[in-house]
Scaffold this active site. Sequence first.
Site, PDB file in Angstrom:
ATOM      1  N   LYS A  39       0.864  -1.187   0.000  1.00  0.00           N
ATOM      2  CA  LYS A  39       0.000   0.000   0.000  1.00  0.00           C
ATOM      3  C   LYS A  39       0.889   1.222   0.000  1.00  0.00           C
ATOM      4  CE  LYS A  39      -4.488   0.846   0.397  1.00  0.00           C
ATOM      5  NZ  LYS A  39      -5.509  -0.109  -0.049  1.00  0.00           N
TER       6      LYS A  39
HETATM    7  N1  GLU Z   1      -7.138   0.082  -3.391  1.00  0.00           N
HETATM    8  C1  GLU Z   1      -7.894  -1.091  -3.670  1.00  0.00           C
HETATM    9  C2  GLU Z   1      -7.943  -2.006  -2.455  1.00  0.00           C
HETATM   10  O1  GLU Z   1      -7.764  -1.577  -1.339  1.00  0.00           O
HETATM   11  C3  GLU Z   1      -7.431  -1.796  -4.942  1.00  0.00           C
HETATM   12  C4  GLU Z   1      -6.005  -2.244  -4.954  1.00  0.00           C
HETATM   13  C5  GLU Z   1      -5.528  -2.752  -6.309  1.00  0.00           C
HETATM   14  O2  GLU Z   1      -6.296  -2.771  -7.253  1.00  0.00           O
HETATM   15  O3  GLU Z   1      -4.345  -3.101  -6.380  1.00  0.00           O
HETATM   16  O4  GLU Z   1      -8.216  -3.164  -2.564  1.00  0.00           O
END
Ligand code: GLU
Length: 446
Positions: A132
């Site tokens: 993240k």
């Molecule tokens: N931000 C989204 C999540 O928390 C998508 C992450 C992604 O597509 O890599 O799942």
Amino acid sequence: MVDSTSPGSPDPARSPAESIFEEVGIVRDPANLFHQTIEQVLVAADLAGLQHHQRIILAEPKNEVMVHFPVLMDDGHHRLFKGYRVQHNNALGPYKGGIRYHPRVALDDVKALAVLMTMKCSLAGLPFGGAKGGVKLNPRELSEDELRRVTRRFCSAISHQIGPHYDIPAPDVGTDSRIMAWFADTYAQMTPEHSRQDVQGVVTGKPVPFGGSRGRDKATGQGLVHVLEEMLPELGLDLSKIAFSVIGFGNVGGWTAKLLCERGARLVAVLDHTGAIGAGRGIDPRRLAEHVDRYGGVANFSGADGIDEDAFYSTEVDVFVPAALEQMIDERRAAEIKAVVIAEGANAPTTPEGDSVLLQRGVEVLPAILCNAGGVTASYFEWVQNRTARSWSIEEVDGQLRDHLVAAARRTREARARYDCDLRTAAFVAACERIGEVYDLRGVFP
Ligand code: GLU
């Protein structure tokens, strides 16, 4: 199997999480989201029978990158920004997870969200690990030009830590396909040796004409609807007849509301950062989305009444969908919510105290790593399309998304039956089992 890395026999008086916390040097703070998340993972890892060395690996991220970078603002002065990329685990494949733009982005929260990505990708059966990132800023206060410069500078600052075969960012709270296009383009400028096709796959959630996938935009909401389809019948609820409420009317809340209403469900209350609205007869989600686009929030929407926050939480519904930020459902709100089911669209929307209250009250909580796995699952499809230079039809995306989410829901239900636990623990156990199995096969280098 005997675990050669275990330091003596475990102390039976301490919980599985406590002894690992002590060993890796985490001083537990009950209000810290990272500590809460790791605790949930360690309880599940213990149930799943993960070996000691596998549990200590999961207790900390592999890499934590923190950068500070200056950006020229429209008024001619430079402002220093703080950005993060946390890579929690890559046992199953490249690191994967969104990038958030929000004024409250902080290291421990990004770490927690990276852990949740590891769990989510594993549960959804994807060949990805978890990561993240984020930049501490309020996107609403920046012009389009400023946002573009921040994005380009942040991408360049972390460009050596990401890559289409190593770590693949995506949109999250405060970021969108437009930002992903700038991100991919900046990465392309920084890595001229890569072919263009490879470079496109460095981020997912791109606009469709620039290597994005059909259906990615609605995928998190669509995935949540598939999970409800699979899980509601055993609770005696028919999706086409439910009344539901939503916190947050951004990508996840907005799409969930539209897709559920298309199936006949009724949206009766919405809360966001501008206020709360309610209408027993139902709120038109498409008109509300237009209002939110124009005015920045749900307040003053003419198709519903303004209500206060307490009234929002105590509105009687079948399904309650928190789709905004973390930690919104605390002990107090958990006691007020009048719902049969909570479907967590946001990451970690419920505090551990809130969770205990819901459990005691018999409210069924469908956990976030299951409910919001649709976004990263469609990201996986986008990455596969980039790698194979293909473009899937919307029918192909929708069909594959449904298969992945139904399988993840069944895996969760099956783990609940095997371990006789709540669904959140079951989802983490199912995720840990897959990671443990791969570590058993891979071993630990050297
Ligand atoms: N931000 C989204 C999540 O928390 C998508 C992450 C992604 O597509 O890599 O799942």
